[in-house]
Design a protein around this motif. Structure first.
Motif, PDB file in Angstrom:
ATOM      1  N   GLY A  43       0.803  -1.215   0.000  1.00  0.00           N
ATOM      2  CA  GLY A  43       0.000   0.000   0.000  1.00  0.00           C
ATOM      3  C   GLY A  43       0.836   1.264   0.000  1.00  0.00           C
ATOM      4  O   GLY A  43       1.767   1.422  -0.791  1.00  0.00           O
ATOM      5  N   GLY A  44       0.547   2.169   0.930  1.00  0.00           N
ATOM      6  CA  GLY A  44       1.232   3.454   1.003  1.00  0.00           C
ATOM      7  C   GLY A  44       2.680   3.376   1.452  1.00  0.00           C
ATOM      8  O   GLY A  44       3.388   4.391   1.433  1.00  0.00           O
ATOM      9  N   SER A  45       3.132   2.203   1.847  1.00  0.00           N
ATOM     10  CA  SER A  45       4.541   2.030   2.216  1.00  0.00           C
ATOM     11  C   SER A  45       5.391   1.637   1.004  1.00  0.00           C
ATOM     12  O   SER A  45       6.530   1.206   1.169  1.00  0.00           O
ATOM     13  N   MET A  46       4.858   1.814  -0.187  1.00  0.00           N
ATOM     14  CA  MET A  46       5.595   1.471  -1.399  1.00  0.00           C
ATOM     15  C   MET A  46       6.966   2.145  -1.466  1.00  0.00           C
ATOM     16  O   MET A  46       7.957   1.485  -1.819  1.00  0.00           O
ATOM     17  N   PRO A  47       7.110   3.443  -1.134  1.00  0.00           N
ATOM     18  CA  PRO A  47       8.445   4.050  -1.153  1.00  0.00           C
ATOM     19  C   PRO A  47       9.420   3.390  -0.179  1.00  0.00           C
ATOM     20  O   PRO A  47      10.601   3.251  -0.473  1.00  0.00           O
ATOM     21  N   LEU A  48       8.922   2.997   1.007  1.00  0.00           N
ATOM     22  CA  LEU A  48       9.776   2.302   1.975  1.00  0.00           C
ATOM     23  C   LEU A  48      10.288   0.991   1.391  1.00  0.00           C
ATOM     24  O   LEU A  48      11.481   0.676   1.480  1.00  0.00           O
TER      25      LEU A  48
END
Length: 467
Positions: A43-48
């Motif tokens: 989800g929104g942790s894709m950059p991590l």
């Protein structure tokens, strides 16, 4: 040097060598397609996940970087593993196995079928009106890329460099614009596990997929013999292209996440073409068209990069009198192994058409990438183990971090990748790709012992060549 007796030397400078890694990775195509899979898990942790995957893949790059200062051979992993482990069996089974990454996963699966199926993803209606179009595209790409490779290593490098740099510049500029547009939505949370409620299992699971985001970065080792001062040029090229790939992809992962919405990224993963949808919303039509064109051209360049390395693997094997007849080590008037290139082009094209006909172009692409990626893991694993063994034997040149710690981390990552890629096996038909990969590895062992029984001296020396 007589070009008929060996590859033309001193052709590629640092940037042209680097171009083969940029092209194989195809960053703009990866941003368009691979980010969907990462977002589906993280989800929104894709950059991590993208950053962590980059750091993990960096351990692989360090291993290959260190080898590139000692080895310069067209059949790169074969030579690395032979020098590291002093085992022709390992070189044949695992080093030569890397050809499936170059030929099956890279050239056929990612390159040819990638561009052949991309148009259907962008314009789904075409699949109904022209269901045969993918096959026409596959044939055209196969013929065109084979011709480019046949004309020498430099034309392909120039094409790869131009398209690759334009793609990275495009990614960087548009990402910065999207970040500016996001305004108050910019946040550090995508660089944490907060978007998945601290669920690190999801993060770690998605990293196994995320690591492949940077796959292809070590591909330049296949053109090492054609580089200027190879043992100096290749390490520089690997470093340059890896830094460029990381900057472009990490920046774009963050830009897409914040502009779409950190809390909406699981929805992002369900969209047919999320990056194109985002760009269509925030950029003029001309920019969106440029994005689509660059993705298509990048797939094409990726085919050139992977197929070039595959042809050099065949050339190196033929030169060692192993498996391939001597005709495939013949050099044409352009200084490249013309017969090997034609063979690789024919196999890649045929694989694309047959698998695409059976599974459909997109599913076939995923199937072939799954099959070939298995050998990537084994190749990197044995290269890391071999580097440790080799450097320990050269005590006076041993660096604890680069030659022990980093290879151990790299080896552990690929052991886990092989394990979780096999058990539990992915859903049908991808489980067939995994089982087939294991079967082919076993066949490699049988073929090795047959060849060794017939020509023990030849097999003993197999993998020894390096400039």
């Amino acid at each position: 040097m007589d070009e008929r007796k060996g590859l033309k030397r001193d052709v590629l400078g640092t940037w042209l060598v680097a171009s083969y890694g940029i092209a194989a990775n195809a960053p703009i195509a990866v941003a368009t397609l691979y980010f969907v899979g990462i977002a589906g898990l993280a989800g929104g942790s894709m950059p991590l996940v993208t950053i962590l995957s980059y750091l993990i893949y960096a351990t692989t790059l360090v291993v290959v970087y260190e080898w590139s200062k000692n080895i310069a051979a067209s059949y790169g992993y074969v030579a690395m593993i032979k020098k590291g482990l002093n085992s022709s069996l390992a070189s044949f089974m695992v080093g030569y196995g890397y050809i499936y990454q170059y030929l099956v996963a890279g050239a056929a699966g990612f390159g040819i079928l990638g561009v052949a199926s991309f148009l259907y993803l962008v314009y789904p209606s075409i699949q109904t009106t022209m269901p045969w179009l993918w096959a026409v595209i596959a044939i055209i790409v196969t013929v065109e890329t084979t011709m480019i490779m046949y004309l020498g290593v430099k034309p392909g490098g120039m094409i790869n460099l131009i398209i690759g740099l334009i793609s990275i510049i495009f990614l960087v500029i548009t990402s910065i614009i999207l970040i500016v547009i996001a305004g108050s939505k910019n946040t550090l949370s995508p660089f944490t596990a907060q978007p998945v409620n601290g669920n690190w299992v999801l993060i770690l699971t998605s990293m196994i997929f995320g690591i492949t985001t940077f796959g292809g970065a070590t591909t330049p080792i296949g053109v090492a013999e054609e580089a200027k001062i190879p043992k100096k040029t290749l390490p520089k090229a690997l470093l340059i292209e890896f830094l460029l790939l990381g900057f472009g992809l990490i920046l774009n992962a963050y830009a897409q996440t914040v502009v779409y919405g950190v809390d909406k990224m699981f929805d992002y993963a369900s969209l047919p073409d999320p990056m194109i949808i985002i760009y269509s919303k925030y950029f003029p039509t001309a920019v969106v068209i440029l994005l689509i064109v660059l993705v298509a051209f990048m797939f094409n360049s990726s085919t050139i990069a992977f197929a070039t390395s595959a042809s050099r693997m065949v050339y190196g094997m033929s030169r060692d009198n192993v498996l391939y007849p001597k005709t495939f080590s013949k050099i044409n008037k352009y200084g490249v192994p013309g017969n090997a290139i034609i063979l690789i082009g024919a196999i890649a094209g045929t694989l694309s058409l047959i698998s695409g006909y059976i599974l459909g172009p997109l599913e076939a692409s995923i199937f072939l990438i799954t099959f070939g990626s298995f050998y990537v893991a084994f190749g990197h694993l044995f290269a890391a183990i071999g580097l440790m063994k080799y450097k320990i034997s050269m005590k006076e040149k041993l660096n604890l971090l680069k030659h022990i710690v980093v290879p151990i981390i790299s080896a552990l990552v690929y052991i886990l990748t092989i394990y979780f890629g096999t058990y539990p096996a992915p859903a049908f038909p991808l489980n067939i790709a995994v089982y087939l990969a294991w079967a082919v590895l076993f066949i490699h062992g049988l073929v090795y012992y047959i060849l060794k029984k017939k020509n023990p001296e030849i097999m003993k020396k197999f993998g020894d060549f390096s400039l």
